[in-house]
Every structure is written in C-alpha cells, then in structure tokens.
Design a protein around this motif. Structure first.
Motif, PDB file in Angstrom:
ATOM      1  N   MET A   1       0.838  -1.216   0.000  1.00  0.00           N
ATOM      2  CA  MET A   1       0.000   0.000   0.000  1.00  0.00           C
ATOM      3  C   MET A   1       0.867   1.257   0.000  1.00  0.00           C
ATOM      4  SD  MET A   1      -3.045   0.826  -0.230  1.00  0.00           S
ATOM      5  CE  MET A   1      -3.801   2.414  -0.306  1.00  0.00           C
ATOM      6  N   GLN A   2       1.879   1.260   0.923  1.00  0.00           N
ATOM      7  CA  GLN A   2       2.799   2.393   1.031  1.00  0.00           C
ATOM      8  C   GLN A   2       3.483   2.640  -0.312  1.00  0.00           C
ATOM      9  OE1 GLN A   2       2.968   4.196   3.774  1.00  0.00           O
ATOM     10  NE2 GLN A   2       4.344   5.611   2.694  1.00  0.00           N
ATOM     11  N   ARG A   3       3.923   1.548  -0.898  1.00  0.00           N
ATOM     12  CA  ARG A   3       4.646   1.601  -2.162  1.00  0.00           C
ATOM     13  C   ARG A   3       3.762   2.187  -3.253  1.00  0.00           C
ATOM     14  NH1 ARG A   3       9.285  -0.689  -4.093  1.00  0.00           N
ATOM     15  NH2 ARG A   3       8.987  -1.072  -6.316  1.00  0.00           N
ATOM     16  N   PHE A   4       2.516   1.731  -3.237  1.00  0.00           N
ATOM     17  CA  PHE A   4       1.558   2.176  -4.237  1.00  0.00           C
ATOM     18  C   PHE A   4       1.326   3.680  -4.118  1.00  0.00           C
ATOM     19  CE2 PHE A   4      -2.847   2.908  -5.586  1.00  0.00           C
ATOM     20  CZ  PHE A   4      -2.742   2.484  -6.909  1.00  0.00           C
ATOM     21  N   LYS A   5       1.190   4.111  -2.843  1.00  0.00           N
ATOM     22  CA  LYS A   5       0.943   5.521  -2.584  1.00  0.00           C
ATOM     23  C   LYS A   5       2.127   6.377  -3.094  1.00  0.00           C
ATOM     24  CE  LYS A   5      -0.464   7.832   1.537  1.00  0.00           C
ATOM     25  NZ  LYS A   5      -0.654   7.634   2.966  1.00  0.00           N
ATOM     26  N   GLU A   6       3.329   5.885  -2.810  1.00  0.00           N
ATOM     27  CA  GLU A   6       4.510   6.631  -3.219  1.00  0.00           C
ATOM     28  C   GLU A   6       4.572   6.742  -4.736  1.00  0.00           C
ATOM     29  OE1 GLU A   6       8.248   5.328  -1.351  1.00  0.00           O
ATOM     30  OE2 GLU A   6       9.196   6.445  -2.999  1.00  0.00           O
ATOM     31  N   MET A   7       4.266   5.605  -5.378  1.00  0.00           N
ATOM     32  CA  MET A   7       4.295   5.592  -6.837  1.00  0.00           C
ATOM     33  C   MET A   7       3.288   6.598  -7.393  1.00  0.00           C
ATOM     34  SD  MET A   7       4.821   1.910  -8.506  1.00  0.00           S
ATOM     35  CE  MET A   7       3.467   1.783  -9.642  1.00  0.00           C
ATOM     36  N   ALA A   8       2.118   6.636  -6.800  1.00  0.00           N
ATOM     37  CA  ALA A   8       1.065   7.546  -7.259  1.00  0.00           C
ATOM     38  C   ALA A   8       1.539   8.999  -7.146  1.00  0.00           C
ATOM     39  CB  ALA A   8      -0.201   7.327  -6.441  1.00  0.00           C
ATOM     40  N   ILE A   9       2.190   9.306  -6.015  1.00  0.00           N
ATOM     41  CA  ILE A   9       2.671  10.687  -5.830  1.00  0.00           C
ATOM     42  C   ILE A   9       3.667  11.063  -6.927  1.00  0.00           C
ATOM     43  CG2 ILE A   9       4.057  12.184  -4.320  1.00  0.00           C
ATOM     44  CD1 ILE A   9       2.779  10.724  -1.954  1.00  0.00           C
ATOM     45  N   TRP A  10       4.596  10.155  -7.205  1.00  0.00           N
ATOM     46  CA  TRP A  10       5.623  10.477  -8.205  1.00  0.00           C
ATOM     47  C   TRP A  10       5.030  10.574  -9.600  1.00  0.00           C
ATOM     48  CZ3 TRP A  10       9.535  13.051  -6.959  1.00  0.00           C
ATOM     49  CH2 TRP A  10      10.052  12.924  -5.670  1.00  0.00           C
ATOM     50  N   ILE A  11       3.996   9.786  -9.861  1.00  0.00           N
ATOM     51  CA  ILE A  11       3.337   9.907 -11.166  1.00  0.00           C
ATOM     52  C   ILE A  11       2.695  11.302 -11.282  1.00  0.00           C
ATOM     53  CG2 ILE A  11       1.401   9.064 -12.561  1.00  0.00           C
ATOM     54  CD1 ILE A  11       2.170   6.246 -11.600  1.00  0.00           C
ATOM     55  N   VAL A  12       2.086  11.750 -10.191  1.00  0.00           N
ATOM     56  CA  VAL A  12       1.473  13.089 -10.203  1.00  0.00           C
ATOM     57  C   VAL A  12       2.543  14.170 -10.438  1.00  0.00           C
ATOM     58  CG1 VAL A  12       0.280  14.816  -8.797  1.00  0.00           C
ATOM     59  CG2 VAL A  12      -0.475  12.440  -8.757  1.00  0.00           C
ATOM     60  N   VAL A  13       3.673  14.057  -9.712  1.00  0.00           N
ATOM     61  CA  VAL A  13       4.755  15.035  -9.883  1.00  0.00           C
ATOM     62  C   VAL A  13       5.239  15.047 -11.329  1.00  0.00           C
ATOM     63  CG1 VAL A  13       7.143  15.597  -9.239  1.00  0.00           C
ATOM     64  CG2 VAL A  13       5.524  14.861  -7.490  1.00  0.00           C
TER      65      VAL A  13
ATOM     66  N   MET B   1       3.634  14.141 -13.978  1.00  0.00           N
ATOM     67  CA  MET B   1       2.634  14.688 -14.888  1.00  0.00           C
ATOM     68  C   MET B   1       2.545  16.205 -14.766  1.00  0.00           C
ATOM     69  SD  MET B   1      -0.251  11.738 -14.873  1.00  0.00           S
ATOM     70  CE  MET B   1      -1.531  12.793 -15.466  1.00  0.00           C
ATOM     71  N   ALA B   2       2.662  16.714 -13.540  1.00  0.00           N
ATOM     72  CA  ALA B   2       2.645  18.170 -13.355  1.00  0.00           C
ATOM     73  C   ALA B   2       3.797  18.803 -14.133  1.00  0.00           C
ATOM     74  CB  ALA B   2       2.762  18.516 -11.874  1.00  0.00           C
ATOM     75  N   GLY B   3       4.973  18.164 -14.041  1.00  0.00           N
ATOM     76  CA  GLY B   3       6.139  18.666 -14.763  1.00  0.00           C
ATOM     77  C   GLY B   3       5.913  18.626 -16.261  1.00  0.00           C
ATOM     78  N   ALA B   4       5.426  17.497 -16.742  1.00  0.00           N
ATOM     79  CA  ALA B   4       5.233  17.323 -18.181  1.00  0.00           C
ATOM     80  C   ALA B   4       4.211  18.331 -18.697  1.00  0.00           C
ATOM     81  CB  ALA B   4       4.767  15.902 -18.476  1.00  0.00           C
ATOM     82  N   PHE B   5       3.140  18.527 -17.930  1.00  0.00           N
ATOM     83  CA  PHE B   5       2.097  19.462 -18.354  1.00  0.00           C
ATOM     84  C   PHE B   5       2.657  20.894 -18.403  1.00  0.00           C
ATOM     85  CE2 PHE B   5      -1.478  22.331 -17.515  1.00  0.00           C
ATOM     86  CZ  PHE B   5      -2.302  21.971 -18.586  1.00  0.00           C
ATOM     87  N   SER B   6       3.457  21.262 -17.387  1.00  0.00           N
ATOM     88  CA  SER B   6       4.035  22.609 -17.382  1.00  0.00           C
ATOM     89  C   SER B   6       4.960  22.812 -18.574  1.00  0.00           C
ATOM     90  CB  SER B   6       4.842  22.846 -16.105  1.00  0.00           C
ATOM     91  OG  SER B   6       4.104  22.472 -14.999  1.00  0.00           O
ATOM     92  N   PHE B   7       5.781  21.796 -18.830  1.00  0.00           N
ATOM     93  CA  PHE B   7       6.687  21.909 -19.977  1.00  0.00           C
ATOM     94  C   PHE B   7       5.909  22.084 -21.262  1.00  0.00           C
ATOM     95  CE2 PHE B   7      10.403  20.241 -17.629  1.00  0.00           C
ATOM     96  CZ  PHE B   7      11.261  21.242 -18.015  1.00  0.00           C
ATOM     97  N   ALA B   8       4.832  21.303 -21.406  1.00  0.00           N
ATOM     98  CA  ALA B   8       4.022  21.401 -22.613  1.00  0.00           C
ATOM     99  C   ALA B   8       3.466  22.812 -22.739  1.00  0.00           C
ATOM    100  CB  ALA B   8       2.893  20.373 -22.559  1.00  0.00           C
TER     101      ALA B   8
ATOM    102  N   ALA C   1       7.466  23.513 -13.561  1.00  0.00           N
ATOM    103  CA  ALA C   1       8.292  22.600 -14.356  1.00  0.00           C
ATOM    104  C   ALA C   1       9.625  22.364 -13.655  1.00  0.00           C
ATOM    105  CB  ALA C   1       8.523  23.180 -15.747  1.00  0.00           C
ATOM    106  N   ALA C   2      10.235  23.452 -13.189  1.00  0.00           N
ATOM    107  CA  ALA C   2      11.541  23.324 -12.550  1.00  0.00           C
ATOM    108  C   ALA C   2      11.446  22.479 -11.282  1.00  0.00           C
ATOM    109  CB  ALA C   2      12.104  24.708 -12.220  1.00  0.00           C
TER     110      ALA C   2
ATOM    111  N   TYR D   1      13.390  18.987 -10.364  1.00  0.00           N
ATOM    112  CA  TYR D   1      14.275  18.853  -9.206  1.00  0.00           C
ATOM    113  C   TYR D   1      13.837  17.686  -8.317  1.00  0.00           C
ATOM    114  CZ  TYR D   1      15.743  23.570 -10.446  1.00  0.00           C
ATOM    115  OH  TYR D   1      16.208  24.659 -11.113  1.00  0.00           O
ATOM    116  N   ALA D   2      12.524  17.596  -8.081  1.00  0.00           N
ATOM    117  CA  ALA D   2      12.028  16.536  -7.196  1.00  0.00           C
ATOM    118  C   ALA D   2      12.376  15.165  -7.756  1.00  0.00           C
ATOM    119  CB  ALA D   2      10.521  16.672  -7.013  1.00  0.00           C
ATOM    120  N   ILE D   3      12.127  15.001  -9.059  1.00  0.00           N
ATOM    121  CA  ILE D   3      12.390  13.693  -9.662  1.00  0.00           C
ATOM    122  C   ILE D   3      13.893  13.404  -9.692  1.00  0.00           C
ATOM    123  CG2 ILE D   3      12.255  12.420 -11.839  1.00  0.00           C
ATOM    124  CD1 ILE D   3       9.500  13.835 -12.215  1.00  0.00           C
ATOM    125  N   ALA D   4      14.682  14.422 -10.067  1.00  0.00           N
ATOM    126  CA  ALA D   4      16.133  14.218 -10.123  1.00  0.00           C
ATOM    127  C   ALA D   4      16.663  13.845  -8.744  1.00  0.00           C
ATOM    128  CB  ALA D   4      16.829  15.487 -10.614  1.00  0.00           C
TER     129      ALA D   4
END
Lengths: 688, 66
Positions: free
Chosen positions: A1-13, A15-22, A40-41, A45-48
């Motif tokens: 569950m924890q893992r799933f939640k973490e994955m979901a958060i990073w997917i959101v981050v 997507m937010a980055g990708a949308f801003s770049f677009a 975008a920045a 940074y968060a992902i890096a």
C-alpha cells in the motif's frame, strides 16, 4: 500500500512537470505565466533528487552510513564539528550561492527563455549537482582534503600545479568580470553609487562594534547594519535629486574602475574583522533573504513572460553575447547549471561538518538544485520585462546608439517593437536618467525584480526603491567577493611565486603581502579597465572568457571524479561522470577554439586583432579607438585575451591527458587503487 | 511544544551564524572540556575571531566567488 501511494505521488509530480513543460514549450503567440516555469523546474528537481541522486548514492558511490566522517574522527569542536544536516545544508547553500547564477541566465535570455531553462534544468541534474555531490563525497572519504590536494594525490603532482595555475587564472578573470558588472550598474547612477559607497562606513562601524562595543554579537550588529543600509538606500534618492551631492556620486565607468581597484587593494590588506567580516554578514543575509523574497514574489505576483520562448538570436547574431547557441549559451549560463568553483567549496568547510556520509547526497546534490532554482528565478526576472526594454538595457551603445530614440528604432527593427517614450519612462520609474546599455545582468535583474516585487508591495511608487535595493544587494555581495577574492588570489600568487623565490611565500611579511596584493589587483584591474573602455560593453568579451574558465574548472573536477570512480573499479557506473565531463570538455574546447579561430571578428579575438591590424596598416582608425595608439592597444588586448583562452584550453587538455593516463593504469589492474583513507566504522556497526 | 520551538529557534540561529562561518561556541567548549578538562579554552570573542580569520583570511576558499 505504502509503495503504491509513493508511486502515485511520483506519477502526479511527473505529470505536473510534463504538463508545465508542454504549456511553456507549445504555447505560441499567447502569454505564459512564469508559474509554469516554476512548476516545471520544481518537478524536475524533485524527480532528479528522488531518483537520480539516490541512484548515485546507493549504486555508484555506495555511501556507507556506518563509516565515520572526518567531522566524527577529528571532532575538535572547532574545525571538525559534526553538525545537524539542515544547518550544514544552510551553510553549504550560502557558500555556493553567488552572483553567477543571477548574471548568466539574464544574458542568456537574449535567445528566449526556453533554451536557457532547458539547459539550467538538464545541466544541473546531470552535471552541476553531480559535480558538487561527487567532490563532497571524495573529500569526505579523504579526511576533508581540498580539490587541489586530491588532484595531487590521485592524478599526480604535475597536474596539481597545472590545476593551481588554472584556478589562479580563473580567479583573475572572475574578479574582473564581477567588478565590471558593478561598474556597469553604477555608471552615472548617483543613487546606486551613494548606497554602495555608504556600505563601506557602515561596515567599518559594524566591525568596530563587534570588536569593541558588543564583541561577537553577530545577529545584533547585522540588524543594525541592515537598518543603516536601508536608510542609506532611501536617502540615496535625495542624493540623486540634490544639485550639490549628485555630481559627487555621478561617476564615469573609468573612475568607478579605479575606485574599485583602490578599494580592492585596501580592503584586502586590512584586518578581516574590520571590513570583510561585517560586509560578509550583510551580504550573506541580504542575499539569502532576497532570494527567498524573490521566490515568494514570483509565486504571488505570477507575472507573465513577455520574452518569446525562442528569439531570432539563436542564430548567434544577438547583441548581448556573440556566438551560436552551441557552445555559447552553455558558456553564458555557467554557474546556474554547472559551476566549477563549487568543487572548491564542496572540498572546503562542508566535508568537515557532515555528521554522516549519507548526508553528502542531500547537501551536495540538494543544495545545487536550490542554486539552480535561483538561476531559473533570474531567467524569469529577465523574461517578464518587455523584450524591447531587455534589449535596450543589454545591448552595447556601439550597436543601439546612445539615445532612447536611436535605441528604440534599432530594437524595433529587430522585431521587438518599442517606443522611445517607454524607455525614458522606464528609466524614470526606476529613478535613473537612462537604462540604455547597462549590460552585465545586474540592472536587468533589478528592473525585473522591481517589476515583480512592486506588483506585490508598493506598486509603481515603490519601483525605484525596489530597483535600487536590487542593485544594492547585487553590488554588495559582488564587492564582498572582490575583496575576499583578492585575498584568495594574493595567497595563490604568494604560493606560486614562493616556489621560485622563497621569501615571497611568507604570508606574514608585509613586503610579500603588498607585492602579491598589488599583482592580484593589477591583473584583475587590467581586464576590468579594458572591459570598461570597450564600446562593445566589455561584458561581451569578459563573460564568455569567465564562462569558459568556470566550465573548465568543472571539467577538471569531473575528470578527477571520473578517474577516481575508475580507480574504485566502479567501471559500470562511470558514465555518471564521464557523460558530463565529455560534454563540458566539448563545450569549453569548442568555445575556446571559436574564440581563437572563428572567422567573425565579433566572436574571435584573433580575427578582431587582424581586422584592427589591417586597419592600422592602412592608417585608418576604427571605433572604439580614437587614435592609432588606441588601435594598437585594442590589438594588444585581443592578443592578451587570446593567450588567456589558449592557456585555459591547454590546462583542460593537459588535465585530460593526465586523467587518461591514470585511468588506463587503474583499469590495468583488478583491484581498487583510489587513495581513500582507510575506513573507520562506528563502534559495533562494522558487521551490522 | 515550547521546547520544540526553542530547539527550532536555536537551529535557525546556528544556521545563520554558520552561513557566515561562525561555528557554535557551546559545542566547542563542551567538546574541548570533554577532550581534556585542563586544556585552555578560547573566550567567545576569540572564538568568533578565529572563525572569521578561517573563513576570510583567504588561505582557503570559504565561499563561492561566483
């Protein structure tokens, strides 16, 4: 569950980055809010940080939390002190943050905001933060040794000396270009000049206060100093309006250059508690405070970007700096993305403070991400300005002329419609007589900051105050660098000359001290003066030279890191440093080559010298020179710049050759040959 | 709660001081005493001056000039 939640958060981050770049990249013709750039920045940074820096920490470097750090081994409460990681982070960030990331991105904005943004983000993720992280790690594993010492032990004594000469040359060019930024900001500006001049008596007062009146009360004296500084800033307006005082503080570029040289000399021979330390307090706190304030300002004001995503000047014909996007955009942005100087800081005090080796990731990689965010903010500040205003401020007088009418006509001709009225009104708004040809980044950033901050607090009425506050803040910490840097240069000179003539190396002797200081000031002063009288603005010549030098130093640090990874037998992961090293070497060598051998006199020093020599032969005088003697001087300066460029390139190539040699020997055996100090483990943890 | 706030403030002050190169005096004294109870200890004033000298004398790169 924890893992799933973490994955979901990073997917959101992500997507937010990708949308801003677009939004930033695909928007054509409509204005884009600067907030998208921020989002975008931050996503990048968060992902890096979460993924790439963790990969480097766990797999490449295999940080070992059980290993004692130098701070733990030698804990004396004084030089080696295990310190809370957030406190160390704050210290490290304040130590790496300087004027560079504020100037470079502003100049780079001439190509539009997109190329600059992309390089700031990609560069920091794969090169800049990696360099800082690795040098910190290498130093921690070697009891806190400096970069120079590590090069000596890992690569050999000759590369060690070559690197020291390289660092000395970089210091000279750096001090010259920074001083030039101040000159450009203060020329003909009585308000700014008065405020900056006032910082000297204020600092002297603070110095005496902390020494004799209330010893050691840093917080208290900093607050008093800040209040005095703000009074001086406000009073500056009266000075600028006064018919008696204004002429006293309205200085020409050349007078300011001399004043800076004299100041640099005096400041660096005075005891540090009197002038340097109090200025250090003021500038450090003002810098960190302003950076935080600007970030809040951008988020609240959410200004629109007025600069196009990409301008026509990507073809290399821009007025701010000459040369194509490759390699000159990378050279120009420099510190906001990769800064070689950080390798000196990351191998200085910070490694002696780490409580645990695993914190090298957050402090080395993390602090550089924040520094890169400062560069993004500078780029935003430059891009929210009307492009017409931006080009009027950053193009040399030799290109756009000296009046608002001429400038407006030339710049409108480039496709950035602007009227002379807008230019004069802008100058009026910020309390100056003119804003034309104030290259160097600081004034543009100041107008951009005034634009953003005045929309949050004070409106148009406060714009002039905000502008001069921004000038004060930049000039103050640049000048603090000039005096501290002159001292550092002096010791480097004494060190190097000491190998030839022993007595000069004695740092306690007044003669050696004065001679070396005079040499240091003379060398950066030469380049400064040359930049000030250059009708093409000087920044045009000196900033690329500085950029090449700084990227070259990063190349050296990364070469060291690559060689050490090979010596540690981490061959599978060597691409982590090999990739940015290769890129930096290609960029610096290409830029250096073009500075020497390009056909265009705008780019190449030698082509420029040839053009002027040919003219001299015909007896013709070309502008900027006013006489044949000045023509000879221009040619001579070109050859000096060309020689310096060639030396920078020679240093890079020499380090590369030595690096390859050592790497080959390291790969010839199967066991690790890196010279780390033997591991000492925390009690009872070795087998954990 | 009050304790946490106090700790938070101390951390801020320490960070700000370390930003200008001045380390924590109490930590220094405690460590010095722990290492050798009889060793001489610098006064607060001397300590600050030592830190300033270390950071700004120019013998090492205390902060990034750019």
């Amino acid at each position: 569950m924890q893992r799933f939640k973490e994955m979901a958060i990073w997917i959101v981050v992500a997507m937010a980055g990708a949308f801003s770049f677009a939004t930033i990249a695909l928007n054509r013709g409509e204005t884009v809010s600067a907030v998208w750039l921020v989002v975008a920045a931050l996503s990048v940074y968060a992902i890096a940080y979460r993924f790439y820096s963790r990969f480097i920490a766990d797999k490449v470097l295999q940080l070992d939390p059980r290993r004692l750090t130098p701070a733990e081994k030698f804990n004396d409460g004084l030089d080696y002190v295990p310190t809370n990681k957030w406190v160390t982070f704050g210290h490290h960030f304040a130590a790496i943050a300087g004027a560079g990331p504020l100037v470079g991105p502003v100049l780079a904005a001439q190509m539009g905001y997109l190329p600059g943004t992309l390089w700031i983000l990609v560069g920091v993720m794969l090169a800049g933060a990696v360099q800082d992280f690795l040098t910190l790690f290498l130093s921690v594993r070697r009891d806190g040794k400096s970069l120079g010492d590590m090069i000596k032990t890992e690569l050999g004594p000759v590369p060690g000396i070559i690197a020291s000469i390289g660092i000395l040359m970089i210091m000279i060019i750096l001090l010259a270009v920074l001083a030039l930024v101040v000159v450009k900001a203060l020329t003909g500006s009585p308000w700014g000049t008065f405020a900056i001049a006032a910082t000297i008596p204020i600092a002297l007062f603070m110095g005496v206060y902390t020494r004799y009146i209330r010893p050691g009360k840093i917080g208290e004296v900093s607050i008093i100093g800040f209040v005095l500084l703000m009074l001086a800033l406000t009073y500056g307006k009266e000075v600028a309006a006064s018919p008696v005082l204004a002429p006293l503080f309205t200085l020409k570029g050349t007078s300011l250059a001399w004043a800076l040289m004299i100041y640099g000399f005096v400041a660096s021979v005075l005891p540090v508690w009197l002038l340097l330390a109090p200025r250090d307090y003021l500038s450090t706190f003002l810098k960190v405070g302003t950076i935080v304030g600007l970030a809040i300002g951008i988020v609240i004001a959410a200004p629109n970007l007025a600069m196009p995503a990409v301008t026509r000047f990507v073809d290399g014909s821009g007025p701010v700096f000459s040369g194509n996007l490759f390699p000159f955009l990378f050279i120009t942005i420099a510190c906001g993305s990769v800064s070689g100087f950080h390798s000196l800081v990351a191998s200085g005090t910070t490694p002696k403070l780490l409580e645990n080796e695993s914190q090298a990731r957050m402090i080395g990689y993390g602090a550089m991400l924040v520094e890169s965010f400062v560069a993004i903010m500078a780029l935003i500040a430059a891009s929210v300005l009307d492009p017409g205003v931006y080009f009027a401020m950053n193009s040399p007088a030799g290109v756009i002329g000296k009046t608002a009418v001429d400038a407006a006509q030339v710049i409108s001709g480039w496709g950035f419609a602007i009227t002379p009225e807008v230019l004069t009104q802008m100058a009026k708004d910020v309390g100056e007589t003119t804003i034309l040809s104030r290259a160097g980044g600081a004034p543009t950033l100041a107008v951009g900051m005034a634009h953003i901050l005045s929309s949050v607090i004070g409106g148009k009425a406060m714009m002039a105050i905000w502008y001069h506050f921004a000038i004060l803040f930049e000039a103050l910490f640049i000048l603090t660098t000039v005096d501290a840097g002159t001292r550092v240069t002096r010791f480097m000179i004494q060190d190097l000359l000491g190998t030839v003539y022993k007595p000069i190396a004695n740092t306690d002797s007044w003669a050696g001290n004065l001679i070396a200081t005079a040499l240091a000031v003379g060398m950066w002063g030469y380049f400064l003066y040359q930049g000030v009288i250059d009708p093409l603005g000087g920044i045009n010549t000196l900033w690329p030279l500085f950029g090449i030098a700084n990227q070259m130093l990063a190349g050296i640090a990364l070469t060291l890191a690559t060689v050490v990874l090979l010596k540690m037998q981490r061959v599978r992961y060597v691409w982590v440093t090999l990739l940015p090293t290769t890129w930096l070497l290609i960029v610096t060598l290409t830029a250096g080559w073009q500075k020497l051998f390009h056909d265009s006199p705008k780019i190449s020093f030698l082509a420029h010298a040839r053009k002027f020599s040919a003219s001299v032969a015909e007896g013709k005088v070309l502008a900027p020179a006013k006489s044949l003697a000045e023509m000879h001087q221009v040619v001579f300066n070109d050859y000096v710049d060309a020689t310096l460029t060639a030396l920078f390139m020679a240093v890079v190539v020499a380090m590369l050759v030595f690096g390859i040699g050592v790497a080959r020997r390291a790969l010839a055996v199967r066991w690790p040959t890196a010279r780390e100090v033997p591991a000492v483990y925390r009690q009872g943890e070795a087998d954990a | 709660m009050r304790k946490q706030i106090a700790a938070f403030c101390t951390a801020w002050v320490r960070t700000a001081r370390l930003m200008v190169g001045v380390k924590d005096y109490e930590t220094y004294v405690a460590r010095r005493r722990a290492l050798n109870p009889n060793a001489p200890v610098m006064s607060h004033d001397e300590f600050v001056r030592y830190c300033q000298e270390q950071r700004l004398s120019g013998k090492s790169a205390g902060k990034c000039p750019c």
